[in-house]
Design a protein around this motif. Structure first.
Motif, PDB file in Angstrom:
ATOM      1  N   GLU A   1       0.789  -1.035  -0.015  1.00 28.79           N
ATOM      2  CA  GLU A   1       0.038   0.098   0.007  1.00 28.79           C
ATOM      3  C   GLU A   1       0.970   1.319  -0.213  1.00 28.79           C
ATOM      4  O   GLU A   1       0.602   2.188  -0.664  1.00 28.79           O
ATOM      5  CB  GLU A   1      -0.901   0.026   1.153  1.00 28.79           C
ATOM      6  N   GLU A   2       1.916   1.300   0.829  1.00 32.92           N
ATOM      7  CA  GLU A   2       2.664   2.360   0.928  1.00 32.92           C
ATOM      8  C   GLU A   2       3.490   2.625  -0.316  1.00 32.92           C
ATOM      9  O   GLU A   2       3.491   3.799  -1.044  1.00 32.92           O
ATOM     10  CB  GLU A   2       3.736   2.272   2.011  1.00 32.92           C
ATOM     11  N   LEU A   3       3.809   1.440  -1.069  1.00 32.97           N
ATOM     12  CA  LEU A   3       4.642   1.936  -2.363  1.00 32.97           C
ATOM     13  C   LEU A   3       3.817   2.286  -3.605  1.00 32.97           C
ATOM     14  O   LEU A   3       4.075   3.338  -4.097  1.00 32.97           O
ATOM     15  CB  LEU A   3       4.897   0.417  -2.904  1.00 32.97           C
ATOM     16  N   PHE A   4       2.285   1.747  -3.595  1.00 34.48           N
ATOM     17  CA  PHE A   4       1.409   2.386  -4.600  1.00 34.48           C
ATOM     18  C   PHE A   4       0.927   3.670  -4.170  1.00 34.48           C
ATOM     19  O   PHE A   4       0.455   4.312  -5.026  1.00 34.48           O
ATOM     20  CB  PHE A   4       0.437   1.257  -4.794  1.00 34.48           C
ATOM     21  N   SER A   5       0.889   4.221  -3.049  1.00 29.72           N
ATOM     22  CA  SER A   5       0.224   5.202  -2.578  1.00 29.72           C
ATOM     23  C   SER A   5       1.203   6.367  -3.133  1.00 29.72           C
ATOM     24  O   SER A   5       0.494   7.697  -3.136  1.00 29.72           O
ATOM     25  CB  SER A   5       0.142   5.342  -0.907  1.00 29.72           C
ATOM     26  N   GLU A   6       2.151   6.178  -3.468  1.00 23.87           N
ATOM     27  CA  GLU A   6       3.116   7.401  -4.200  1.00 23.87           C
ATOM     28  C   GLU A   6       2.513   7.629  -5.551  1.00 23.87           C
ATOM     29  O   GLU A   6       2.951   8.737  -6.014  1.00 23.87           O
ATOM     30  CB  GLU A   6       4.511   6.908  -4.281  1.00 23.87           C
ATOM     31  N   HIS A   7       1.528   7.072  -6.046  1.00 24.85           N
ATOM     32  CA  HIS A   7       1.078   7.082  -7.410  1.00 24.85           C
ATOM     33  C   HIS A   7      -0.585   7.333  -7.268  1.00 24.85           C
ATOM     34  O   HIS A   7      -1.178   7.382  -8.265  1.00 24.85           O
ATOM     35  CB  HIS A   7       1.389   5.765  -8.126  1.00 24.85           C
TER      36      HIS A   7
ATOM     37  N   ALA B   1      -4.726  -2.980  -0.841  1.00 25.41           N
ATOM     38  CA  ALA B   1      -3.601  -3.621  -1.140  1.00 25.41           C
ATOM     39  C   ALA B   1      -3.449  -4.688  -0.629  1.00 25.41           C
ATOM     40  O   ALA B   1      -3.465  -4.881   0.737  1.00 25.41           O
ATOM     41  CB  ALA B   1      -2.355  -2.792  -0.962  1.00 25.41           C
ATOM     42  N   ARG B   2      -3.566  -6.080  -1.234  1.00 25.55           N
ATOM     43  CA  ARG B   2      -3.196  -7.352  -0.208  1.00 25.55           C
ATOM     44  C   ARG B   2      -2.214  -8.315  -0.879  1.00 25.55           C
ATOM     45  O   ARG B   2      -2.403  -8.529  -2.562  1.00 25.55           O
ATOM     46  CB  ARG B   2      -4.654  -7.823  -0.413  1.00 25.55           C
TER      47      ARG B   2
ATOM     48  N   PHE C   1       2.640 -12.877  -4.986  1.00 26.71           N
ATOM     49  CA  PHE C   1       1.710 -12.084  -5.651  1.00 26.71           C
ATOM     50  C   PHE C   1       0.634 -11.235  -5.028  1.00 26.71           C
ATOM     51  O   PHE C   1       0.525 -11.754  -3.733  1.00 26.71           O
ATOM     52  CB  PHE C   1       1.330 -12.638  -6.955  1.00 26.71           C
ATOM     53  N   GLY C   2      -0.047 -10.168  -5.342  1.00 29.49           N
ATOM     54  CA  GLY C   2      -0.866  -9.722  -4.745  1.00 29.49           C
ATOM     55  C   GLY C   2      -1.821  -8.622  -5.655  1.00 29.49           C
ATOM     56  O   GLY C   2      -1.611  -8.840  -6.735  1.00 29.49           O
ATOM     57  N   PHE C   3      -2.734  -7.932  -5.049  1.00 28.67           N
ATOM     58  CA  PHE C   3      -3.650  -7.142  -5.705  1.00 28.67           C
ATOM     59  C   PHE C   3      -3.526  -5.768  -5.090  1.00 28.67           C
ATOM     60  O   PHE C   3      -3.697  -5.594  -3.957  1.00 28.67           O
ATOM     61  CB  PHE C   3      -4.829  -7.636  -6.077  1.00 28.67           C
TER      62      PHE C   3
END
Length: 90
Positions: A41-47, A53-54, A69-71
């Protein structure tokens, strides 16, 4: 009175709750074993705004282990494409 019946329906379409139904998902693979939901979640929240995020886990030998893997679910299509473009193959 027909117009009055239609007005609330059309205004509800614009509410945040209604818009939040239209989210965009990303399949993320080849994750290191130590990556967890909060890291993803932290990684993708930059975008953009991350709704979910799971990391997918499986039970092996009495313990839970990442399947690698995840979504991630983003708020908008634009944020989804931005995240994929920025993070693809990293």
């Amino acid at each position: 009175s027909a117009n009055k019946a239609e007005t609330p329906r059309s205004s509800r379409v614009e509410t945040p709750r209604r818009r939040s139904c239209h989210r965009f998902g990303i399949f993320v693979c080849n994750l290191p074993w130590q990556v967890d939901d909060s890291w993803l979640e932290e990684l993708f929240s930059e975008h953009g705004d991350v709704f979910d995020a799971r990391v997918v886990y499986e039970r092996r030998g009495g313990t839970w282990r990442s399947r690698g893997f995840g979504f991630v679910t983003m708020a908008t299509e634009e944020e989804t494409y931005d995240a994929v473009y920025a993070l693809n193959k990293q």
